[in-house]
Design an enzyme around this catalytic site. Structure first.
Site, PDB file in Angstrom:
ATOM      1  CG  ASP A  99     -56.891  34.528  25.195  1.00  0.00           C
ATOM      2  OD1 ASP A  99     -56.527  33.518  25.803  1.00  0.00           O
ATOM      3  OD2 ASP A  99     -56.594  34.773  24.015  1.00  0.00           O
ATOM      4  CE  LYS A 100     -57.408  38.619  33.506  1.00  0.00           C
ATOM      5  NZ  LYS A 100     -57.200  40.085  33.344  1.00  0.00           N
TER       6      LYS A 100
END
Length: 661
Positions: A99-100
């Site tokens: 995920d960012k």
């Protein structure tokens, strides 16, 4: 329940050794009865000694303990390993899907731009402190919020359609409770000092990644409004009109898409806002209430800067042959911009979740390998991407924090949950939990996983030659009709005390210098590969030959069987100690400064002191069948061990090409 591939391999190896020994025992039993006049009791004792000598009884327990020590080490570095196989799998991981927000980035969002139909604004300030002016993009003159204006309506919407709270602690630091995206919008509204007006929440649809928006039904003054915030592309589909200073106009989607693309290239994450008049006295808010009449207000562009340590960790992963793929719900251009800042592979191109949905399994497998940036994705896309990568024989790590991420984490070879923002469902599905939600912790865990596996292999290569040497000594003795060189009790002492104890010194060995500059290992390769078989045969044969020559030299000199066994025991223990030093470094010279740094080796070397008890304490002499040795025999056995140490050090560079092939 969770058997590691290495333990399964060692179980199979142990069974193979055991079957081979049974066959050998039957052959030697027949040979000795037919061609050697050996008493049956002595023959049976010899065969039992052979069985005890050849089977590495303590090896499975040693492997499990070393894996557990690795788990403890990783826990100190913010990586909680929930399933033991993960320690091994980390060293073989080829792809990390991350995920960012909060993992690769700081998770401290700040609104930097506000886009409306009439005007674009820049917003000053960083962090969560509500300090900073807003000014038009073409002017440095700060603006103030006028009641009834488009800007006031937009800011009021993002302030009320919001579950976060902005607070100041006792030290004067500003903090946000709730999500960072909502927190950034709350800070924006607080910066601008909205005109006071009474408001009350009547109903709400909470945000969910399935539909990617949040909606509230508020009473604002004497007017009831439905307020929305969420992903721009989702709100685009709901709106037919847009708000301007001059009233309502038809929704101009090309204008908004061009502005999103422009500011997304700066790495800004886009959040849209909209509203519609509510019917007085209407019931609970539903999704059907949003299907018509929604009016678009504007977009906030917010920056979530990359973590500096994540940039370094991604660089380390690339050097280690691990591809990092970023999976985010952000706009395509935003994702590519952040990916470029992070140094992710081919960040110049990306693909969206909508494109993935239209692909069959073959196309998806190709896209999963071709792209490193995946934008506007859903939890279902994560699950499909994991399977697509695994179909290409990739070993996949996947991060997640929401309930809907659990299937993807379960499917991944290493499911990685966020310890801070992750749900309990996600943590239960994961193999590893990050207590700091930081991507750099994943890279650190990979490095430690490789180190643990390397040390396990060193331990196996350390223990196996001794077992082979003991077995060869007994086989040679039976074939030659000589006395048994080692009794079962001495063999058990070597296997369960000296070998097991010395092997733990290798568990504390630091990682090899190139540990993060080599490709991931192939989990399908057996730990006893061609080189391992060669090393076991080479060292085991050398130890056995040395002991056999020493025994042949001692026998004509009138020494008792107990004395000869004691000398042979000390020879094998000395050879073990020197060979343990050999095993420290796989490809280089073992006498380096790392030897002094490994306190574990020096602690386990105290086993040599136990040899003094067995050899010189009368009670122990009776128990183990040993005799006291003159000092010169210690010198002889240590000299033999030193010579074998030097021979193995010479063997290392000669077999380097074979080892790396």
């Amino acid at each position: 329940q969770h058997r590691t591939p290495l333990l399964v391999q060692m179980d199979k190896l142990g069974k193979s050794i055991f079957i081979s020994i049974l066959v050998m025992m039957a052959a030697l039993f027949t040979f000795s009865l037919l061609f050697r006049e050996m008493p049956l009791t002595e023959l049976l004792l010899s065969l039992i000694s052979l069985a005890v000598a050849s089977v590495p009884e303590g090896l499975p327990a040693i492997i499990s303990i070393i894996l557990s020590l690795g788990v403890v080490t990783m826990a100190r570095q913010h990586a909680i390993i929930r399933k033991l196989p993960t320690v091994e799998t980390l060293g073989a991981m080829t792809v990390i899907c991350s995920d960012k927000t909060g993992t690769l980035t700081m998770n401290e969002m700040t609104v930097k731009a506000v886009i409306t139909a009439d005007r674009i604004y820049r917003v000053e300030g960083d962090s969560y402190a509500p300090v900073g002016a807003m000014h038009p993009v073409d002017s440095q003159t700060p603006v103030s919020v006028v009641a009834g204006s488009l800007l006031e309506r937009y800011l009021r919407t993002v302030d009320l359609c919001n579950d976060s709270q902005l607070m100041q602690d006792e030290n004067g630091h500003w903090q946000v409770t709730g999500g960072p995206t909502e927190g950034a919008l709350k800070v924006l509204a607080t910066k601008m000092t909205l005109p006071p007006v009474a408001s009350a929440l009547l109903s709400k649809i909470p945000f969910d990644s399935q539909y990617k928006y949040m909606a509230t039904h508020h009473l604002v003054g004497d007017e009831e409004r439905i307020l929305l915030t969420g992903a721009p592309d989702v709100l685009f589909r709901l709106c037919r009109e847009q708000q301007t200073e001059n009233g309502l106009q038809p929704f101009d989607q090309p204008y908004w898409e061009s502005k999103i693309a422009e500011y997304a290239r700066e790495g800004l994450r886009m959040v849209a806002a909209a509203w519609k008049p509510a019917t007085a006295g209407q019931g609970a808010l539903t999704h059907q209430d949003l299907e018509q009449g929604v009016i678009f207000l504007g977009i906030s562009g917010m920056m979530d800067p990359p973590r500096p340590e994540a940039i370094a960790a991604i660089r380390d992963c690339r050097q280690a042959g691990i591809r990092v793929k970023m999976i985010t719900g952000d706009h395509l251009q935003t994702a590519m911009s952040i990916g470029n800042m992070l140094g992710i592979g081919n960040a110049h191109q990306a693909i969206t979740g909508r494109e993935l949905e239209n692909m069959d399994e073959t196309q998806l497998s190709e896209a999963a390998q071709a792209y490193d940036i995946f934008a506007r994705t859903s939890p279902e896309d994560k699950f499909r991407l994991v399977r697509a990568l695994q179909s290409k024989q990739e070993i996949v790590g996947m991060t997640g924090d929401g309930v809907n991420d659990a299937p993807a984490l379960k499917q991944a070879d290493v499911g990685i949950a966020m310890g801070i923002k992750g749900t309990e469902v996600t943590k239960e599905a994961a193999d590893m939990v990050l207590t700091d939600d930081n991507f750099a912790t994943i890279a650190s865990a990979v490095q430690k996983g490789r180190r643990v596996y390397d040390n396990l292999k060193k331990t196996i290569l350390f223990i196996m030659p001794t077992n082979l040497a003991q077995g060869l000594l007994i086989i040679i003795a039976l074939l030659a009709g000589n006395i048994i060189p080692l009794t079962p009790v001495l063999i058990l002492w070597m296997n369960m005390a000296t070998s097991a104890t010395l092997s733990f010194g290798l568990a504390f060995e630091a990682g090899e210098a190139n540990i993060m500059r080599r490709p991931p290992r192939n989990p399908r390769l057996h730990v006893m590969d061609r080189f391992a078989i060669w090393r076991v045969a080479f060292v085991g044969g050398m130890i056995a030959l040395s002991a056999f020559v020493l025994e042949a030299w001692l026998q004509p000199r009138g020494h008792s069987a107990e004395f000869i066994r004691t000398v042979l025991l000390q020879t094998l223990v000395s050879a073990q100690w020197f060979y343990m030093i050999n095993c420290r470094v796989a490809n280089g010279f073992s006498l380096n400064k790392g030897l002094l740094a490994n306190r574990g080796i020096w602690v386990v070397s105290a086993v040599l002191l136990l040899q003094l008890l067995i050899i010189y304490v009368p009670f122990m002499q009776t128990l183990f069948g040993t005799e006291a040795l003159p000092l010169r025999y210690w010198a002889i056995t240590l000299a033999i061990g030193l010579v074998m140490f030097l021979v193995v050090e010479v063997e290392k560079p000669l077999t380097r090409k074979w080892r790396t092939a």
